[in-house]
Write a protein that holds these residues in place. Sequence first.
Motif, PDB file in Angstrom:
ATOM      1  N   LYS A 187       0.998  -1.311   0.195  1.00 44.02           N
ATOM      2  CA  LYS A 187       0.036   0.037   0.092  1.00 44.02           C
ATOM      3  C   LYS A 187       1.024   1.330  -0.136  1.00 44.02           C
ATOM      4  N   THR A 188       1.903   1.309   1.144  1.00 43.87           N
ATOM      5  CA  THR A 188       2.511   2.364   1.186  1.00 43.87           C
ATOM      6  C   THR A 188       3.374   2.818  -0.214  1.00 43.87           C
ATOM      7  N   SER A 189       4.108   1.524  -0.832  1.00 37.57           N
ATOM      8  CA  SER A 189       4.819   1.446  -2.031  1.00 37.57           C
ATOM      9  C   SER A 189       4.177   2.228  -3.141  1.00 37.57           C
ATOM     10  N   ARG A 235       6.333   5.139  10.332  1.00 35.76           N
ATOM     11  CA  ARG A 235       7.288   4.797   9.198  1.00 35.76           C
ATOM     12  C   ARG A 235       6.631   5.405   8.081  1.00 35.76           C
ATOM     13  N   ASP A 236       5.457   4.711   7.676  1.00 34.43           N
ATOM     14  CA  ASP A 236       4.772   4.834   6.464  1.00 34.43           C
ATOM     15  C   ASP A 236       4.571   6.414   6.147  1.00 34.43           C
ATOM     16  N   ALA A 237       4.160   7.016   7.237  1.00 37.78           N
ATOM     17  CA  ALA A 237       3.721   8.398   7.098  1.00 37.78           C
ATOM     18  C   ALA A 237       4.805   9.270   6.705  1.00 37.78           C
ATOM     19  N   ILE A 283      -6.770   7.382   1.660  1.00 37.04           N
ATOM     20  CA  ILE A 283      -6.197   6.771   3.082  1.00 37.04           C
ATOM     21  C   ILE A 283      -5.908   5.424   2.913  1.00 37.04           C
ATOM     22  N   GLU A 284      -4.480   5.086   3.713  1.00 33.73           N
ATOM     23  CA  GLU A 284      -4.160   3.923   3.810  1.00 33.73           C
ATOM     24  C   GLU A 284      -4.508   3.310   5.128  1.00 33.73           C
ATOM     25  N   ASN A 285      -5.299   2.244   4.973  1.00 35.21           N
ATOM     26  CA  ASN A 285      -5.903   1.470   6.284  1.00 35.21           C
ATOM     27  C   ASN A 285      -4.771   0.585   6.663  1.00 35.21           C
TER      28      ASN A 285
HETATM   29 MG    MG Z   1       2.058   0.686   4.896  1.00 36.17          MG
END
Ligand code: MG
Length: 221
Positions: A44-46, A72-74, A117-119
Amino acid sequence: MMHQINVGEDLRDRNREIAAENREMLRSHGVFSLNIMSAPGAGKTSLLVKSIPMLTDKYRIAVIEGDLQTTRDAERVGALGIKVHQIQTGGVCHLDASMIHSALHQFDLDSIDLLLIENVGNLVCPAEFDLGVDARVMLLSITEGDDKPKKYPLMFSESRLLILNKIDLLEMVDFDLGKARQEAADINPAIDIIELSCRTGNGIEAWTDWIENLISESRNG
Ligand code: MG
């Protein structure tokens, strides 16, 4: 006689009410929104990091990052120079409408066109909670196995788009693309499917085109 109170249903009813408020709030400010769901590690983050730079010349973008722990993802997404709001759920395995509601108050919604929105990484609970967005998207990485649609049907039935990620690994894993596509379509005949690799960039343009189409549909509708 046993009297049972179904707490789960009450919780979901309340969530639906707040989701409706979110939807109204986002629409009235002209914000198009997507809820991106998957198991942990599906990419998702990628996907956000790869595709947001291709969209920033057309849309003013904001991201809400849901995570059990860590920022981290943020931080990865924030490095793109866009607005990011982090929700640390502290162990709760999904985002709910009230978490999103609070987050929406942190943004100037008039200065946002597209909210991503990344759940929280989880194939079950996020599908049960409407956040009030325009559409839900799910990622399935092919390393997870082609049997997932029938095992987690709600996730597939609630999603408008299925992204099959890590397609560059196809020759290294036993993943039957035809079977996964067929099972997803059996559950949700209207689901769109995009094969993609965040690593090679293959399919990223199909994904950004998909977003653009939905945004222009919503603006004309
Ligand atoms: Mg992520």
